[in-house]
Design a protein around this motif. Structure first.
Motif, PDB file in Angstrom:
ATOM      1  N   VAL A 656       0.810  -1.282  -0.291  1.00  0.00           N
ATOM      2  CA  VAL A 656       0.031  -0.066  -0.132  1.00  0.00           C
ATOM      3  C   VAL A 656       0.759   1.220   0.202  1.00  0.00           C
ATOM      4  O   VAL A 656       0.708   2.240  -0.626  1.00  0.00           O
ATOM      5  CB  VAL A 656      -0.872  -0.142   1.150  1.00  0.00           C
ATOM      6  N   LYS A 657       1.894   1.463   0.846  1.00  0.00           N
ATOM      7  CA  LYS A 657       2.743   2.325   0.837  1.00  0.00           C
ATOM      8  C   LYS A 657       3.571   2.474  -0.430  1.00  0.00           C
ATOM      9  O   LYS A 657       3.800   3.891  -1.001  1.00  0.00           O
ATOM     10  CB  LYS A 657       3.787   2.097   1.907  1.00  0.00           C
ATOM     11  N   ALA A 658       3.635   1.690  -1.236  1.00  0.00           N
ATOM     12  CA  ALA A 658       4.454   1.756  -2.421  1.00  0.00           C
ATOM     13  C   ALA A 658       3.531   2.427  -3.519  1.00  0.00           C
ATOM     14  O   ALA A 658       3.901   3.165  -4.781  1.00  0.00           O
ATOM     15  CB  ALA A 658       4.796   0.431  -3.126  1.00  0.00           C
ATOM     16  N   LEU A 659       2.065   2.605  -3.394  1.00  0.00           N
ATOM     17  CA  LEU A 659       1.342   3.155  -4.216  1.00  0.00           C
ATOM     18  C   LEU A 659       1.597   4.506  -4.201  1.00  0.00           C
ATOM     19  O   LEU A 659       1.292   5.237  -5.168  1.00  0.00           O
ATOM     20  CB  LEU A 659      -0.377   3.032  -3.615  1.00  0.00           C
ATOM     21  N   CYS A 660       2.259   5.358  -3.100  1.00  0.00           N
ATOM     22  CA  CYS A 660       2.437   6.514  -3.146  1.00  0.00           C
ATOM     23  C   CYS A 660       3.606   7.096  -4.018  1.00  0.00           C
ATOM     24  O   CYS A 660       3.828   8.302  -4.323  1.00  0.00           O
ATOM     25  CB  CYS A 660       2.665   7.060  -1.766  1.00  0.00           C
ATOM     26  N   ARG A 661       4.246   6.115  -4.745  1.00  0.00           N
ATOM     27  CA  ARG A 661       5.163   6.624  -5.710  1.00  0.00           C
ATOM     28  C   ARG A 661       4.437   7.363  -6.938  1.00  0.00           C
ATOM     29  O   ARG A 661       5.100   8.142  -7.553  1.00  0.00           O
ATOM     30  CB  ARG A 661       5.859   5.397  -6.522  1.00  0.00           C
ATOM     31  N   ASP A 662       3.048   6.929  -7.216  1.00  0.00           N
ATOM     32  CA  ASP A 662       2.164   7.809  -8.201  1.00  0.00           C
ATOM     33  C   ASP A 662       1.344   8.743  -7.343  1.00  0.00           C
ATOM     34  O   ASP A 662       0.706   8.530  -6.283  1.00  0.00           O
ATOM     35  CB  ASP A 662       1.308   6.869  -8.786  1.00  0.00           C
ATOM     36  N   PRO A 663       1.741  10.256  -7.818  1.00  0.00           N
ATOM     37  CA  PRO A 663       0.793  11.294  -6.964  1.00  0.00           C
ATOM     38  C   PRO A 663      -0.321  11.015  -7.153  1.00  0.00           C
ATOM     39  O   PRO A 663      -1.075  11.410  -6.105  1.00  0.00           O
ATOM     40  CB  PRO A 663       1.411  12.377  -7.605  1.00  0.00           C
ATOM     41  N   ALA A 669      -4.199   5.805  -1.177  1.00  0.00           N
ATOM     42  CA  ALA A 669      -3.413   4.817  -0.118  1.00  0.00           C
ATOM     43  C   ALA A 669      -3.477   5.199   1.267  1.00  0.00           C
ATOM     44  O   ALA A 669      -4.008   4.703   2.009  1.00  0.00           O
ATOM     45  CB  ALA A 669      -1.967   5.084  -0.683  1.00  0.00           C
ATOM     46  N   LEU A 670      -3.649   6.691   1.617  1.00  0.00           N
ATOM     47  CA  LEU A 670      -3.476   7.308   2.815  1.00  0.00           C
ATOM     48  C   LEU A 670      -5.109   7.056   3.368  1.00  0.00           C
ATOM     49  O   LEU A 670      -5.600   6.906   4.428  1.00  0.00           O
ATOM     50  CB  LEU A 670      -3.237   8.613   2.747  1.00  0.00           C
ATOM     51  N   THR A 671      -6.150   7.214   2.247  1.00  0.00           N
ATOM     52  CA  THR A 671      -7.448   7.052   2.815  1.00  0.00           C
ATOM     53  C   THR A 671      -7.756   5.666   3.268  1.00  0.00           C
ATOM     54  O   THR A 671      -8.461   5.209   4.233  1.00  0.00           O
ATOM     55  CB  THR A 671      -8.499   7.189   1.840  1.00  0.00           C
ATOM     56  N   SER A 672      -7.163   4.589   2.698  1.00  0.00           N
ATOM     57  CA  SER A 672      -7.295   3.352   2.884  1.00  0.00           C
ATOM     58  C   SER A 672      -6.620   2.931   4.343  1.00  0.00           C
ATOM     59  O   SER A 672      -7.131   2.525   5.184  1.00  0.00           O
ATOM     60  CB  SER A 672      -6.725   2.350   1.909  1.00  0.00           C
ATOM     61  N   LEU A 673      -5.431   3.708   4.479  1.00  0.00           N
ATOM     62  CA  LEU A 673      -4.713   3.412   5.666  1.00  0.00           C
ATOM     63  C   LEU A 673      -5.550   4.216   7.010  1.00  0.00           C
ATOM     64  O   LEU A 673      -5.762   3.676   8.076  1.00  0.00           O
ATOM     65  CB  LEU A 673      -3.538   4.023   5.823  1.00  0.00           C
ATOM     66  N   LEU A 674      -6.307   5.226   6.607  1.00  0.00           N
ATOM     67  CA  LEU A 674      -7.122   6.015   7.663  1.00  0.00           C
ATOM     68  C   LEU A 674      -8.276   5.162   7.952  1.00  0.00           C
ATOM     69  O   LEU A 674      -8.620   5.292   9.200  1.00  0.00           O
ATOM     70  CB  LEU A 674      -7.220   7.316   7.183  1.00  0.00           C
ATOM     71  N   TYR A 675      -8.835   4.547   7.006  1.00  0.00           N
ATOM     72  CA  TYR A 675      -9.990   3.708   7.371  1.00  0.00           C
ATOM     73  C   TYR A 675      -9.705   2.491   8.486  1.00  0.00           C
ATOM     74  O   TYR A 675     -10.453   2.417   9.210  1.00  0.00           O
ATOM     75  CB  TYR A 675     -10.533   3.105   6.117  1.00  0.00           C
ATOM     76  N   LEU A 676      -8.388   2.154   7.925  1.00  0.00           N
ATOM     77  CA  LEU A 676      -8.015   0.874   9.095  1.00  0.00           C
ATOM     78  C   LEU A 676      -7.910   1.560  10.485  1.00  0.00           C
ATOM     79  O   LEU A 676      -8.100   0.934  11.331  1.00  0.00           O
ATOM     80  CB  LEU A 676      -6.639   0.370   8.557  1.00  0.00           C
ATOM     81  N   VAL A 677      -7.113   2.820  10.481  1.00  0.00           N
ATOM     82  CA  VAL A 677      -6.934   3.491  11.774  1.00  0.00           C
ATOM     83  C   VAL A 677      -8.323   3.734  12.645  1.00  0.00           C
ATOM     84  O   VAL A 677      -8.494   3.393  13.755  1.00  0.00           O
ATOM     85  CB  VAL A 677      -6.249   4.818  11.692  1.00  0.00           C
ATOM     86  N   PRO A 703       1.287  16.631   2.996  1.00  0.00           N
ATOM     87  CA  PRO A 703       0.449  17.415   3.602  1.00  0.00           C
ATOM     88  C   PRO A 703      -0.805  16.533   4.169  1.00  0.00           C
ATOM     89  O   PRO A 703      -1.135  16.684   5.334  1.00  0.00           O
ATOM     90  CB  PRO A 703      -0.113  18.171   2.431  1.00  0.00           C
ATOM     91  N   ILE A 704      -1.324  15.736   3.363  1.00  0.00           N
ATOM     92  CA  ILE A 704      -2.364  14.719   3.839  1.00  0.00           C
ATOM     93  C   ILE A 704      -1.834  13.778   4.800  1.00  0.00           C
ATOM     94  O   ILE A 704      -2.502  13.650   5.980  1.00  0.00           O
ATOM     95  CB  ILE A 704      -2.897  13.832   2.638  1.00  0.00           C
ATOM     96  N   ALA A 705      -0.595  13.297   4.952  1.00  0.00           N
ATOM     97  CA  ALA A 705      -0.133  12.447   5.891  1.00  0.00           C
ATOM     98  C   ALA A 705       0.159  13.228   7.186  1.00  0.00           C
ATOM     99  O   ALA A 705      -0.281  12.605   8.262  1.00  0.00           O
ATOM    100  CB  ALA A 705       1.131  11.569   5.552  1.00  0.00           C
ATOM    101  N   ALA A 706       0.725  14.261   7.340  1.00  0.00           N
ATOM    102  CA  ALA A 706       0.697  15.366   8.452  1.00  0.00           C
ATOM    103  C   ALA A 706      -0.564  15.585   9.151  1.00  0.00           C
ATOM    104  O   ALA A 706      -0.776  15.559  10.436  1.00  0.00           O
ATOM    105  CB  ALA A 706       1.304  16.539   8.095  1.00  0.00           C
ATOM    106  N   LYS A 707      -1.694  15.778   8.163  1.00  0.00           N
ATOM    107  CA  LYS A 707      -3.111  16.080   8.651  1.00  0.00           C
ATOM    108  C   LYS A 707      -3.534  14.636   9.422  1.00  0.00           C
ATOM    109  O   LYS A 707      -4.040  14.981  10.642  1.00  0.00           O
ATOM    110  CB  LYS A 707      -3.948  16.423   7.855  1.00  0.00           C
ATOM    111  N   TYR A 708      -3.454  13.752   8.923  1.00  0.00           N
ATOM    112  CA  TYR A 708      -3.774  12.386   9.795  1.00  0.00           C
ATOM    113  C   TYR A 708      -2.997  12.144  10.793  1.00  0.00           C
ATOM    114  O   TYR A 708      -3.328  11.860  12.078  1.00  0.00           O
ATOM    115  CB  TYR A 708      -3.587  11.201   8.811  1.00  0.00           C
ATOM    116  N   LEU A 709      -1.609  12.109  10.778  1.00  0.00           N
ATOM    117  CA  LEU A 709      -0.773  11.989  11.930  1.00  0.00           C
ATOM    118  C   LEU A 709      -0.934  12.653  12.888  1.00  0.00           C
ATOM    119  O   LEU A 709      -1.032  12.504  14.295  1.00  0.00           O
ATOM    120  CB  LEU A 709       0.387  12.171  11.534  1.00  0.00           C
TER     121      LEU A 709
END
Length: 736
Positions: A656-663, A669-677, A703-709
């Motif tokens: 899932v993290k490797a998806l972030c290579r594509d902007p 990817a981050l939305t899916s991880l946030l759902y798990l959180v 920007p999006i990752a910092a907002k979630y963290l």
């Protein structure tokens, strides 16, 4: 010296050459048409000396050529629109001539039916061209005036012209090039303030023409040609103008094409009534086939069934009155008892001749043919496979009675041979010391023998049993098929693959359940015989069929990318994997159900023994690798997949993290991880670690990752403050 004028035959030959040219290349139509018009001029201004018969021949050819030109699909609609403006004046002159030939009038009306939508479209876009619209109106008026009085062929063309007028002057679908008809013309295209075209008047005229077309079904018209022509024209109106379809169908449903069958039935009337009935029935059947949900579908079905019954009663009445035909070869067996005639015994279809006296072979016993050529044929010369195929084909096509009679004939032969075998000489009554084949034996020449002589001969004579030639024993014995040959590992694997393919083929034919029911954990695995139940069976065959029987290589958990030995379970797993990836968006629930079974099986095996072969981790990564390349930023399949599989590993989150290579995939990817959180607390910390790793690695995701963290890891903001700087990425300030 003046050039001699060409005869009519020569001119028509030249015109045919010109027609051949334009049929081969439609680009020459405009040039050829402008050159032909002076020759086929109805007034005959080009050659005044031409006879009237010659003029008629040329006008017939010219009218047919014009009708063919504007009905040809090879000519572009834009080109037809340009050409129709050139011929309007000539068509007007021909149609208004009261003494014009009927063949010319028929072709002129056909041409007018083809060009009316083109002229109508031209006037919509060019409102200044008053003269063109006046010519077209004059042609239309003349055609509608001769509609009821012209010959049958001309009236058929008038019906077609009226249909084209109704199509053009009623509201229809908008022009859409994607439908393949960019030149669609209807009343909806006419502006309200058009100086020449008034939509209200045009629609009223179209309604009147439609009533005039439908009036043929309310009159006592015996011309089936006109009725059939009207029905064929109305079929297009029903399909393309839904607002008048019910009006047309109600009139047709009140029409009885068999009404004229009450009059004396002549051969001509019989053909006409049959034609009208068939055309009406086919039209209504086509309407129901195109739109089975239309409000008149029930009435149409009843009408068609009633019409077919009436047709059978009318046209089959003669045969029903005469009754069934009498038998030609004597009296029928069913009537023998009533008429007193003896009922003959059934003649056997197949007769097996008995065997002649003497010894016989097994082949002769089972030979039932009397053809000497077939008897002499050696079947052993043929290949065994060919003999088997021939035998199977014969048995499939063989009549059961014939087979029974053949078996009965062979059984009689066998019984007769068995009776002959039992006929042996009785040693108590046979003469002693005399050979059976001694033809010179005369019992009257020998004197009576005493007891001592008889005993001496018995001691020296061979046993009579030794002289009996025993017949071969043909008693039936049990037959056992030979054991099948041993199969290699490759053959077993190939057959197993074929079995799995057939299993998945059955699944393709099953329907999905109409309603999803949740029966809980106590539900039966396959109780409704639908696709979900078959999936459950297949997944459990893959996970539980050889559980605990697999060989280990010394490790409890094999590597994810290691080569797994071929087996039935792994073959089913591969097929399930391919089946899911064929349409993973619709079959993601199948993938989740399968992986849940794999996870459950791994847990059971680990609980039962210290060593076990685990499959869940390998296949969940493999399914995820097959899905990820085809995702886009708006897909929700990944979120659903991660939230429903029973276990998440670091390797899965790494994919899932490797998806972030594509902007474009960062948000997914981050939305899916946030759902798990949010929804899976047991993996919350692992998912937050993955989000923080993304924040450290990919600038586009900061920007999006910092907002979630910041929201879910309060310590993240303090660490940033301790760093003494405000993190910025891509010009966007990160809240700290």
């Amino acid at each position: 010296m003046a050039t001699p004028a060409l005869s009519v035959e020569q001119q028509i030959k030249l015109l045919e050459d010109a027609r051949t040219l334009v049929l081969n290349d439609a680009n020459y139509y405009q040039q050829i048409l402008q050159g032909i018009l002076p020759i086929i001029d109805p007034v005959g201004r080009a050659e005044p000396q031409r006879s009237e018969a010659g003029k008629v021949e040329l006008r017939r050819w010219g009218a047919d050529f014009l009708a063919e030109t504007f009905a040809s699909p090879s000519v572009q609609a834009q080109q037809k629109e340009t050409l129709c403006l050139i011929i309007l004046e000539m068509l007007k002159t021909m149609i208004e001539n009261p003494s014009e030939d009927n063949a010319v009038i028929k072709s002129v009306v056909q041409t007018a039916a083809s060009i009316y939508p083109l002229v109508f479209r031209w006037i919509i876009n060019n409102s200044y061209d008053t003269s063109t619209w006046e010519r077209m109106q004059a042609i239309k008026t003349r055609i509608l005036r001769i509609w009821d009085t012209a010959a049958a062929g001309v009236r058929m063309c008038c019906i077609k012209f009226a249909q084209r007028v109704v199509l053009a002057q009623t509201v229809g679908p908008d022009a859409d090039p994607r439908r393949g008809d960019p030149m669609e013309v209807n009343l909806g295209m006419v502006p309200l303030n058009h100086p020449l075209l008034t939509p209200r008047n045009l629609e009223a005229e179209a309604s009147g023409l439609l009533d005039r077309m439908l009036s043929i079904f309310q009159e006592s018209i015996s011309d089936a040609v006109l009725v059939d022509a009207t029905l064929n024209s109305l079929s297009i109106l029903i399909r393309t103008r839904p607002q008048v379809a019910n009006r047309i169908l109600n009139v047709i449903l009140n029409f009885n094409p068999l009404k004229q069958a009450n009059s004396p039935m002549t051969p001509k009337l019989r053909v006409m009534v049959k034609s009208m009935e068939k055309t009406t029935r086919l039209l209504l059947v086509d309407v129901n086939k195109r739109d089975p949900q239309n409000p008149l579908a029930g009435r149409i079905q009843q009408y068609v069934e009633r019409m077919m019954r009436s047709r059978n009663e009318i046209f089959d009445e003669a045969s029903r009155k005469r009754g069934p035909p009498e038998p030609t070869n004597g009296l029928d067996a069913a009537k023998r008892q009533k008429l007193g005639g003896p009922v003959p015994a059934p003649v056997p279809k197949f007769h097996v001749p008995p065997l002649a006296p003497g010894p016989h072979t097994i082949a002769q016993l089972f030979t039932v043919t009397t053809d000497e050529g077939l008897k002499a044929f050696d079947v052993s010369l043929l290949n065994e496979d060919l003999v088997v195929k021939i035998g199977i084909s014969i048995l499939q096509k063989l009549n059961a009675d014939t087979l029974k009679q053949a078996v009965g004939g062979i059984r009689q032969r066998y019984d007769s041979l068995k009776a002959v075998q039992l006929e042996v000489l009785n040693p108590a009554t046979a003469p002693l010391g005399i050979e059976e084949d001694d033809d010179e034996y005369e019992p009257d020449f020998y004197g009576a023998e005493d007891t001592e002589q008889i005993l001496n001969k018995l001691d020296s004579a061979p046993s009579i049993v030794e002289k009996v030639i025993e017949a071969p024993d043909m008693a039936p014995t049990s037959f056992v098929l030979p054991p099948p040959p041993a199969m290699t590992t490759e053959e077993v694997a190939q057959i197993g693959q074929g079995t799995v393919t057939r299993v998945f083929g059955v699944m393709q034919t099953l329907e999905e359940p109409a309603k999803k029911t949740k029966a809980g954990l106590n539900r039966l695995a396959a109780s409704s015989c639908d696709r979900d139940d078959w999936i459950t069976i297949i997944t459990r065959l893959a996970t539980r069929s050889v559980a605990g029987l697999e060989e280990l290589d010394g490790n409890i958990k094999p590597e994810v990318n290691s080569v797994v030995p071929a087996s039935l379970s792994n073959t089913i797993r591969e097929s399930l994997h391919l089946y899911v990836l064929e349409d993973f968006r619709k079959r993601i629930d199948i993938a989740v159900a399968w992986l849940c079974e794999e996870w459950y099986n791994d847990k059971v095996q680990m609980k039962l023994g210290e060593e076990a072969v685990l499959h869940y981790e390998r296949w969940v990564v493999k399914v995820l690798d097959g899905i990820l390349p085809y995702l886009d930023g708006r897909d929700k399949v990944l979120t659903r997949f991660l939230s429903e599989i029973p276990s998440l590993s670091l390797e899965v989150l790494g994919r899932v993290k490797a998806l972030c290579r594509d902007p474009a995939m960062v948000n997914l990817a981050l939305t899916s991880l946030l759902y798990l959180v949010m929804m899976r607390p047991p993996v919350r910390e692992v998912a937050l670690d993955a989000v923080e790793d993304i924040w450290d690695t990919y600038d586009d995701a900061k920007p999006i990752a910092a907002k979630y963290l910041t929201k879910w890891r309060p310590g993240f903001a303090e660490r940033l403050k301790e760093g003494g700087e405000e993190k910025k990425t891509n010009g966007v300030a990160v809240p700290v």
